[in-house]
Design an enzyme around this catalytic site. Structure first.
Site, PDB file in Angstrom:
ATOM      1  N   ASP A 210     -16.717  -7.489   3.613  1.00  0.00           N
ATOM      2  CA  ASP A 210     -16.004  -7.271   4.859  1.00  0.00           C
ATOM      3  C   ASP A 210     -14.718  -6.480   4.582  1.00  0.00           C
ATOM      4  O   ASP A 210     -14.698  -5.636   3.692  1.00  0.00           O
ATOM      5  CB  ASP A 210     -15.704  -8.633   5.508  1.00  0.00           C
ATOM      6  N   HIS A 261     -10.476  -9.012   9.970  1.00  0.00           N
ATOM      7  CA  HIS A 261     -11.825  -9.485  10.281  1.00  0.00           C
ATOM      8  C   HIS A 261     -12.412 -10.310   9.141  1.00  0.00           C
ATOM      9  O   HIS A 261     -13.042 -11.350   9.356  1.00  0.00           O
ATOM     10  CB  HIS A 261     -12.671  -8.252  10.567  1.00  0.00           C
ATOM     11  N   SER A 450     -20.668 -10.804  14.605  1.00  0.00           N
ATOM     12  CA  SER A 450     -19.901 -11.016  13.379  1.00  0.00           C
ATOM     13  C   SER A 450     -19.483 -12.465  13.228  1.00  0.00           C
ATOM     14  O   SER A 450     -19.332 -12.962  12.111  1.00  0.00           O
ATOM     15  CB  SER A 450     -18.638 -10.158  13.386  1.00  0.00           C
TER      16      SER A 450
END
Length: 626
Positions: A210, A261, A450
């Site tokens: 990520d 994120h 996600s």
């Protein structure tokens, strides 16, 4: 333990400091198109907004166009032709192909400011492919012509764009929520507290590929050494290319704030739990291995492929071997184009699965068939769709035969939606670069596939730890997928037939229990002579196993598949389970119509495995002996 964790999930977080970052639409599923403008950051305590905090704008999920231009390509030669794939040879081949494709002559130059198309060799990937950079971006037509010329060489195994992939979510700006309904809601949650009675995920490493990670009081103790795989400094933003520091420096673009994120995803997998701080992780005794592959504008496929190889225990030239290979990999990222157009990603995943690593991926947020996105449509992965507090498919979630299971991903449609329409995990108060921990530590709400994917990655960690604690061998990726699909909760609102999302919502407690039980070796469904079994549906790489018992004295045995849609192959073995690597006969034509005829078959049990070359639906299987 069960009581205290429930208190933490439902009560203790009410007094935590939280941040509701402004919503922004990401370039999820597509290339490098810039994100729409976003609002500023809003910080809040349990008692209300921080004094002087700026006002906020809300921007919800929006579609982004497919990647329009490509300035990098990946070329892989057949193993027998590797001597031809030296950098100088590859450069010569690409330059010659560009000339044949009409990209270097006077006509081509006229439309590009008379710039010469220059090709540079970037590096060799762990899969054996080569990455090359073009001096100018080619449009889709130019790219297709160049790749067609390269693919015409029989020594070339594949040639493809080096796609940019994106994280699959967006961030809301609501400052207060009832947190983590997605663990505890009786019909829409994953029932994590009941699973924790059996397993906490001890000893399992989950690699999160990520944006990297942030130091955070509710995560630090569960981090093991990762790596930063971003090769291009313009994407990386930290100025030092590949190195052992997987910290997230921020992924802001223009006026859009950094998402952090990777930390949100990592928190869902394994945030510290029962510690009086922040939120709970699904597998809170597991370890997270942060692997940085996404930066400013997304992340290149070539970096992601190398990272998959490394995280799963494979070797990548120029990178120290992974001292703690993962048992689970989470990919909350994706790009447009099916996996058949992205063979370098499939090759990396094949290697990971062969090493026994379960690969969990997000289906994508385009409200479209996941079969048209990568890695969501790759073989051997567990593709996860998203659901909301109502137990129904999230409005944005991708769907289709490729989606194996569904997990909570939120279903908000407005920044002012109620608390329980978001998924909450860890974040930071910074807008571009992160603020240092602990003063920068915040909770962040997001929605997206996600957010669904790390729920499943965490459940897989719980399952693997439970199997080990029960004295059983580690589950194979295929066994993990079968157990997850076989133990789901039903949808409260069943998705329409045109938008399937697997059999239901992941049930952590049921899946963990199943992982402690003996798994029969012989799981084939019995075929009766001349009686078809219809309705076989699955994703690329999924296998459906059947068996038929043939009496003595038969003249022939005909085993076949037909009907429905998609593409399958069949594999046949006598007196043992048939697989694509262990079989006696096979049929592998395009489509679903496959047949194997055996004359004068020996008496006994014949196994037939139907394997998806792509997603398939409605396929029938038939055995006839006479």
């Amino acid at each position: 333990m069960k009581k205290s964790t429930r208190i933490l999930c439902n009560g203790a977080l009410a007094t935590a400091v939280i941040a509701g970052l402004s919503a922004f639409a990401s370039g999820y599923l597509t290339g490098a198109a810039p994100w729409p403008a976003s609002g500023l950051t809003a910080l809040a305590t349990a008692n209300g907004p921080v004094a002087g905090a700026p006002s906020v704008r809300k921007t919800l999920l929006g579609s982004a166009p497919a990647q329009a231009r490509f300035d990098r390509i990946i070329v892989r030669y057949q193993d027998a032709a590797q001597t031809r794939s030296r950098p100088a040879s590859v450069l010569g081949a690409v330059n010659a192909a560009a000339t044949r494709a009409g990209l270097t002559g006077s006509r081509a130059l006229a439309g590009h400011g008379a710039s010469v198309l220059d090709v540079q060799h970037v590096r060799r990937l762990a899969t054996g492919a080569d990455v090359l950079r073009l001096s100018r971006g080619l449009d889709r037509g130019e790219t297709d012509r160049l790749l067609a010329e390269l693919r015409a060489d029989p020594a070339v195994k594949y040639a493809q764009p080096d796609y940019l992939k994106q994280r699959l979510d967006f961030v809301p700006d609501d400052p207060r929520f009832d947190l983590q309904w997605h663990y505890t809601h009786p019909s829409a949650g994953i029932d994590a507290p009941a699973a924790w009675d059996t397993s906490h995920g001890d000893g399992v490493v989950v690699a999160v590929l990520d944006t990297g990670y942030l130091d955070h009081a509710d995560l630090n103790a569960n981090i093991v050494a990762g790596y930063d795989f971003i090769h291009d400094p313009d994407v990386g933003g930290d100025g030092d290319g590949r190195d052992a520091d997987a910290h997230d420096p921020g992924d802001w673009v223009g006026g859009n704030p950094s998402s952090f994120h990777g930390t949100h995803v990592a928190g869902t997998v394994a945030a510290l739990t029962n510690n009086g701080v922040g939120v709970a992780g699904v597998a809170f005794a597991a370890k997270v291995q942060p692997v940085r592959v996404l930066g400013h504008g997304g992340g290149y496929t070539s970096d992601i492929a190398d990272a998959i190889v490394w995280a799963s225990g494979g070797h990548v030239d120029g990178v120290p071997d992974n001292a703690d290979p993962a048992e689970v990999i989470n990919l909350s990222l994706g790009g447009s184009g099916s996996c058949s157009q992205d063979p370098v990603t499939q090759e990396a995943i094949d290697g990971a699965v062969a090493r026994g690593v379960t690969v969990v991926v997000a289906a994508g947020n385009d409200n479209a068939d996941a079969g048209f996105f990568s890695p969501a449509s790759c073989k051997g992965v567990i593709t996860v769709g998203a659901s909301g507090i109502d137990g129904a498919r999230s409005w944005f979630s991708n769907y289709g035969a490729t989606v194996a299971v569904t997990a909570p991903g939120g279903n908000a449609t407005s920044g002012s939606d109620p608390d329980d329409r978001w998924i909450w995990s860890l974040g930071n108060a910074g807008t571009q670069a992160p603020l240092p921990s602990p003063e920068g530590d915040r909770l962040m709400g997001m929605i997206g596939t996600s957010m669904a994917s790390p729920h499943v990655a965490g459940v897989v960690a719980l399952m693997q730890a439970a199997a080990t604690e029960a004295g059983r061998p580690p589950l194979t990726p295929a066994q993990v997928k079968a157990l997850l699909r076989g133990t789901v909760k039903p949808f409260t609102v069943v998705p329409p037939a045109s938008k399937p999302q697997g059999p239901g919502i992941v049930d952590a407690a049921a899946a963990v229990h199943a992982a402690t039980q003996e798994i029969p070796v012989d799981q084939g469904e019995l075929l009766s002579n001349r009686v078809a079994i219809a309705g076989q549906t699955g994703a690329a790489g999924d296998a459906r196993l059947f068996k038929i018992v043939v009496p003595a004295g038969m003249r022939s045995l005909n085993l076949r598949s037909y009907g429905g849609s998609g593409d399958v192959s069949i594999y046949i073995a006598y007196e043992r389970v048939a697989t694509p690597t262990l079989f006696d006969r096979k049929s592998a034509k395009p489509g679903t119509g496959e047949a194997v005829v055996i004359t004068q078959p020996a008496a006994g049990t014949y196994y037939l495995s139907v394997v998806g070359e792509s997603a398939f639906s409605g396929v029938s299987v038939l055995g006839v002996y006479q």
